[in-house]
Each structure stands twice: as structure tokens, then as C-alpha cells.
Design a protein around this motif. Structure first.
Motif, PDB file in Angstrom:
ATOM      1  N   TYR A   1       0.827  -1.204   0.000  1.00 61.05           N
ATOM      2  CA  TYR A   1       0.000   0.000   0.000  1.00 61.05           C
ATOM      3  C   TYR A   1       0.865   1.259   0.000  1.00 61.05           C
ATOM      4  N   ASN A   2       1.878   1.266   0.823  1.00 58.57           N
ATOM      5  CA  ASN A   2       2.752   2.435   0.916  1.00 58.57           C
ATOM      6  C   ASN A   2       3.413   2.728  -0.420  1.00 58.57           C
TER       7      ASN A   2
ATOM      8  N   MET B   1       0.751   4.099  -2.949  1.00 56.56           N
ATOM      9  CA  MET B   1       0.326   5.468  -2.663  1.00 56.56           C
ATOM     10  C   MET B   1       1.458   6.470  -2.869  1.00 56.56           C
ATOM     11  N   THR B   2       2.666   6.092  -2.523  1.00 50.29           N
ATOM     12  CA  THR B   2       3.806   6.981  -2.751  1.00 50.29           C
ATOM     13  C   THR B   2       3.923   7.310  -4.236  1.00 50.29           C
TER      14      THR B   2
ATOM     15  N   GLU C   1      -2.980  10.888  -7.106  1.00 53.23           N
ATOM     16  CA  GLU C   1      -3.710  11.177  -5.870  1.00 53.23           C
ATOM     17  C   GLU C   1      -3.231  12.544  -5.368  1.00 53.23           C
TER      18      GLU C   1
ATOM     19  N   LYS D   1      -4.898  14.274   0.325  1.00 47.70           N
ATOM     20  CA  LYS D   1      -5.326  13.007   0.903  1.00 47.70           C
ATOM     21  C   LYS D   1      -4.233  12.356   1.756  1.00 47.70           C
TER      22      LYS D   1
ATOM     23  N   TYR E   1      -4.159   8.773   3.906  1.00 48.64           N
ATOM     24  CA  TYR E   1      -3.109   7.768   3.665  1.00 48.64           C
ATOM     25  C   TYR E   1      -2.472   7.329   4.984  1.00 48.64           C
TER      26      TYR E   1
ATOM     27  N   THR F   1      -4.822   5.132   6.912  1.00 48.33           N
ATOM     28  CA  THR F   1      -4.848   3.761   6.402  1.00 48.33           C
ATOM     29  C   THR F   1      -3.624   2.984   6.861  1.00 48.33           C
TER      30      THR F   1
END
Length: 547
Positions: free
Chosen positions: A500-501, A504-505, A513, A517, A521, A524
């Protein structure tokens, strides 16, 4: 398989450190001060190997599982053909049956796990024990506790541990077990193998100095983008090669914001970089650079081959990488084709002039080492054999190879021969040296800083490593081990969390994104268990500091 300097398997002091990209302890001057006499200094107060081992018996033979050095595989089929082991058999009378797993980190790990699961173990096993639950392996009867064996049958290593108590602390688990004969290194400038490098000839063409701050880096990257430094009129230059999946290129700029890309400690409190407010500042910078074309737009699909091609085709202005296989390799390949080509190492950038960015520390003990199987009938003989590399004679053999072939003595000091430094078959220095010694990879011995300096013989390499070492290592996590249960909990958390990290990064950097947000993040990450992972590492850190 390279050791902590990094081409291939890179071992960490703990699972947390593998994820957090922070390296070994840096707060003990006794064990991190540079040494002018190399590995011999580790055993300066001990006797030579032959004298120290007087009365000890070596085994007639043994089986030894060890991943094969990738550079060695270019010239030899197994380690019995290595100059070191041919000479070691002459000296000790011990014949070794080497068991080399298939090349590749995944294949090596799979074979190791299968071997441990079946219990069909060789006499000696070299791996990253720090991330393989050594206490559990001892409890399960797979490998043996070495404390008493070292004290009684390994006088060279025992003397090092007596003279350097911090090394004993680093190789001892929370349960008090020494689990392997370790690879030891204690010279910080030597072990800063990785960092930022930039095209100095491009800077000179654009009348720019080597950047030291984030602002100076941005100015340089913009000049690379707009100034046609390769002179082909196409403006096809990529200012910086960024790969978020590659620790080499993702971590150098984070340190300017006082955090690490993973776990670190601040005033004794363990933290995780991506949950810190400063991580948003870092992402904001990377997003800006990406949107302005200062980072390769195709970085998600780039790999090391693409990177190498871009460097060698004069399309890439800056990157992060290794002193030997990166900076030195590129300089070697380009020196005849383009004498003006010049890469230099740069400091880890800070936000303000004169500040030092935080960076990975320098490895003293990485978790790599040779354990002895619990099934052997002669552990004391194997311990004596493994101890050979920590004495004076063994240090020369493991670091320099065979006298008269790979090195000669000049004024009493070892010096690599032209067979290594200027190989007549056009082997690289690391390939030639790997035919004779383990200095470029690792094993049960104390690494000699002088050998390492000679191996990284180009002035650009040594200068780069000195620059990279000159950073703030005060927030490094020291080498504590999670217990087997803690490792299992930690791994179950970090598997999904890392995925996930990473996703999202990349989305933040590429603008998929919005950074508005960021708080969601972080929320989460907490839902995925990062607070529990921090707690596990805090406990391990507290136990280490209380040893």
C-alpha cells in the motif's frame, strides 16, 4: 552475492532495518572509528592464526552451504576453485564440499527455507541469520549456540569480542545467543558504498557547482533539462533517475527532511518515516520534480538495464547507486570512448547550507555469518576452521587472496597485483578479486579497510564514499533482533503495508492522488498496523540499549 556494499543480497541487522533502510549502529566511537591497519587491527592484540590455533584440530572435511558470489561465477564453477579456499585447504588440511544455491535472491531464499524445513542441513551455513530467527533455529535444533565454542575453540574471534565488546553485543541475540561467525567491518568511510552521483562534466558545461542542498539540486536538474548538456540538440536528457522500488534512488532526498523512508529513532523513540508530517514535504518535492520533468516520466517501468543504457548513452544526469558497480563501472566503461565523461559523488542534500542530512549508517555487523549445524559431530573442529579468517594470516587470505598471485607485500604491506587491478583478460577488479578472495562479498572474517580501499581504487570512488559517509547517522536504528514471534507479527503487518505504501507513494508523486489526501493515507497505514510494527521495533530497540 555482495555483502552490505550491495550488488545482490543486502542483509540488514533486523527485519525492521531491511524495511526501514536504516543501517547499523553509529554511536560507538570505539567500533566505528576508521582503522589504518585494516582487519589486522581487529585482532591486533591476538596472536597470528597459526599460533592462536596451536593445539586445535581442524576437520578433515565439511559441507558448506553458501550463495556464490556473482562476480566469482564469471570465472569459477564453485568455491573450491577460488584461490582463498585452495590455499586454506593446504594450510588446514580441510576439504570443503560447497553447496551453492541457484543464483538469484528469491531462489536462494527458497532453497534456504526448504533446507531448514526438511532439516537436511550441511555442516556450515552462510546467510543473513539476523532475519531468519536464529534463536528459533537454535531452539528447534537446527543450528547451535556458539558462545562457548568461540570462547574455547575460536581464539582469534574471541579476542576480537574481548577487545570490541560492542561487536559481541551486536552479534548476540536478546536471548543471549551468538548464532554465527560474523562478517565484521568497522571503518565508516569504507562502508558508505551507496549515494548520489552526478555528471560533473555536465555541471562544468553549465557553470554549476556540485549541489549540496535541495534548492541547488533543483537548480542543477532544471539546467540539465533545459541546457542540452549532452550537446545533441535533442533535449533528451533525463535529469534524475528515480525508482521508488529501488532503495538506491528513493532514499537520498528524504534525509533532508529529518526522516528515513522506513523505521528510525529520534531521541530513543522509534518512528516510521511515511507517517511523519515531513514525509508529505518530501512527496511534495518529488511530485513537483515529476510534474516538471526532472524525474523520468517512465520511472515505474524502468529497471537497472534501462538505467545503465541511459547513463552510457549520455541521457542521464544524476542517479543514486553503488561506488563500485555503479560509479566505478560507468567510469571504466566510458573512459576510452568518452574521456570527458565524469561522475562524482555528492553529499546527501540538506534543506539549508551547512546542514547534514540524515542517512543510512555504516554497517559494523550486518547479520551475515556462518552458523554450525546442530547435527555435526565435531563442532569444535569446525569452529576452529571458521576462526581462521579472524587472525593475521587468515585476514590476508580472506581479504587479499594468495600471496604472489593476487597480492604481494610492499614494504611489509599487502598490495593487489596487476592480475587484480589491471586484469589481462579484461575482468573487472571485482571479478578478478572474486576469483581469489571474499573481500568483495563476505564470509567469516574481519574486512580490511585497506583491501577495500585498493578494490575501490579509482579516486572518484574513494572520494564519493568519503562524501557519502559524511552525513548524520544519529537517527539510525542499532542492530537489534526481533524474536521469532515478533518477526512473524512484523512480517504479517508489513507485507500488505509495504504494498500500500509503495502504491500510494507513486500515486502522490505522479499526481494520481492529490496530496490533500495525505492524512487519509496515514490513517490507512495505521489501520494496516503500522503502530503495532513501531511498537515491536521499539521493544527490540529498548532491549538492545539495555544489553
Amino acid at each position: 552475492m555482495k555483502r552490505w556494499r550491495g550488488k545482490g543480497l543486502i542483509a540488514g541487522l533486523s527485519v525492521a532495518m531491511l524495511v526501514g533502510l536504516t543501517a547499523a549502529c553509529s554511536g560507538n566511537n570505539e567500533d566505528t572509528a576508521a582503522s589504518s591497519s585494516g582487519a589486522a587491527s581487529e585482532s591486533a592484540t591476538s596472536e597470528t592464526s597459526a599460533e592462536a590455533s596451536a593445539g586445535l584440530k581442524y576437520p578433515a572435511s565439511l559441507t558448506y552451504w553458501v550463495p556464490m558470489e556473482t562476480d566469482a561465477a564469471v570465472t569459477i564453477k564453485d568455491y573450491n576453485e577460488m584461490g582463498l579456499y585452495k590455499e586454506l585447504e593446504k594450510r588446514t588440511g580441510t576439504h570443503v564440499e560447497f553447496q551453492h544455491p541457484p543464483a538469484g535472491e528469491a531462489q536462494t531464499k527458497d532453497q534456504f527455507n526448504l533446507m531448514m524445513a526438511t532439516g537436511k542441513l550441511p555442516d556450515a551455513i552462510y546467510t543473513n541469520w539476523a532475519s531468519n530467527a536464529p534463536d528459533k533455529a537454535i531452539k528447534d535444533g537446527k543450528i547451535i549456540r556458539l558462545n562457548e565454542l568461540i570462547d574455547q575453540y575460536a581464539p582469534n574471534l574471541a579476542q576480537i569480542l574481548k577487545d570490541k565488546p560492542n561487536i559481541r553485543k551486536l552479534i548476540t541475540t536478546d536471548e543471549g545467543n551468538i548464532y554465527a561467525f560474523p562478517l565484521i567491518g568497522t571503518d565508516p568511510p569504507v562502508y558508505a558504498y551507496n549515494g548520489l552521483m552526478i555528471r560533473k562534466d555536465w555541471l562544468d558545461k553549465l557553470n554549476l557547482a556540485v549541489p549540496t542542498t535541495i534548492d541547488e539540486w533543483e537548480k542543477a536538474l532544471m539546467a540539465f533539462r533545459d541546457g542540452d548538456p549532452n550537446g545533441n540538440g535533442k533535449k533528451d536528457e533525463i535529469p534524475y533517475f528515480y525508482r521508488q522500488t529501488d532503495v538506491e534512488s528513493s532514499y537520498p532526498f528524504i534525509g533532508a527532511y529529518g526522516i528515513a523512508p522506513g523505521f528510525f529513532q529520534e531521541n530513543g523513540t522509534v518512528k516510521y518515516g511515511p507517517t511523519e508530517p515531513a514525509y508529505k514535504d518530501y512527496l511534495t518535492l518529488m511530485n513537483k520534480w515529476y510534474s516538471e520533468g526532472l524525474i523520468d516520466k517512465d520511472y515505474l517501468t524502468s529497471d537497472t538495464k534501462i538505467r545503465d543504457n541511459k547513463v552510457l548513452s549520455d541521457q542521464l544526469g544524476a542517479l543514486a547507486g553503488w561506488a563500485g558497480s555503479g560509479l566505478g563501472g560507468y567510469m571504466q566503461l566510458k573512459k576510452d570512448k568518452d574521456p570527458s565523461f565524469k561522475l562524482v559523488g555528492t553529499p546527501f542534500p540538506s534543506l539549508k547550507p551547512g546542514e547534514k542530512a540524515i542517512s543510512k549508517g555504516t554497517a559494523v555487523i550486518t547479520g551475515l555469518g556462518t552458523a554450525i549445524s546442530a547435527s555435526v559431530k565435531n563442532p569444535e573442529e569446525i569452529a576452529a576452521w571458521l576462526d581462521y579468517g579472524y587472525g593475521k594470516d587468515g585476514s590476508l587470505l580472506y581479504n587479499f587472496g594468495v600471496e604472489g598471485e593476487s597480492y604481494k607485500l610492499v614494504d611489509g604491506k599487502p598490495q593487489y597485483t596487476d592480475l587484480i587491478l589491471h586484469n589481462p583478460k579484461n575482468l573487472s577488479v571485482s571479478q578478478a578479486l572474486s576469483t581469489y578472495a571474499l573481500q568483495t562479498s563476505g564470509g567469516p572474517f574481519a574486512s580490511d579497510p585497506e583491501a577495500d580501499r585498493q578494490w575501490h581504487s579509482d579516486p572518484e570512488q574513494s572520494e564519493a564514499m568519503a562524501v557519502w559517509a559524511d552525513a548524520d547517522h544519529s537517527k539510525d536504528l542499532p542492530g537489534s533482533l526481533l524474536s521469532a514471534d515478533e518477526q512473524a507479527k512484523f512480517a504479517s503487518i508489513m507485507t500488505d503495508l509495504n504494498t500500500y505504501n509503495s502504491e500510494m507513494t507513486n500515486k502522490f508523486i505522479m499526481g494520481q492522488e492529490p496530496l490533500s489526501k495525505f492524512d487519509d493515507y496515514v490513517k490507512t497505514l495505521k489501520q494496516l498496523g503500522i503502530e503495532e510494527a513501531i511498537k515491536l521495533n521499539q521493544g527490540a530497540y529498548d532491549r538492545f540499549t539495555s544489553k
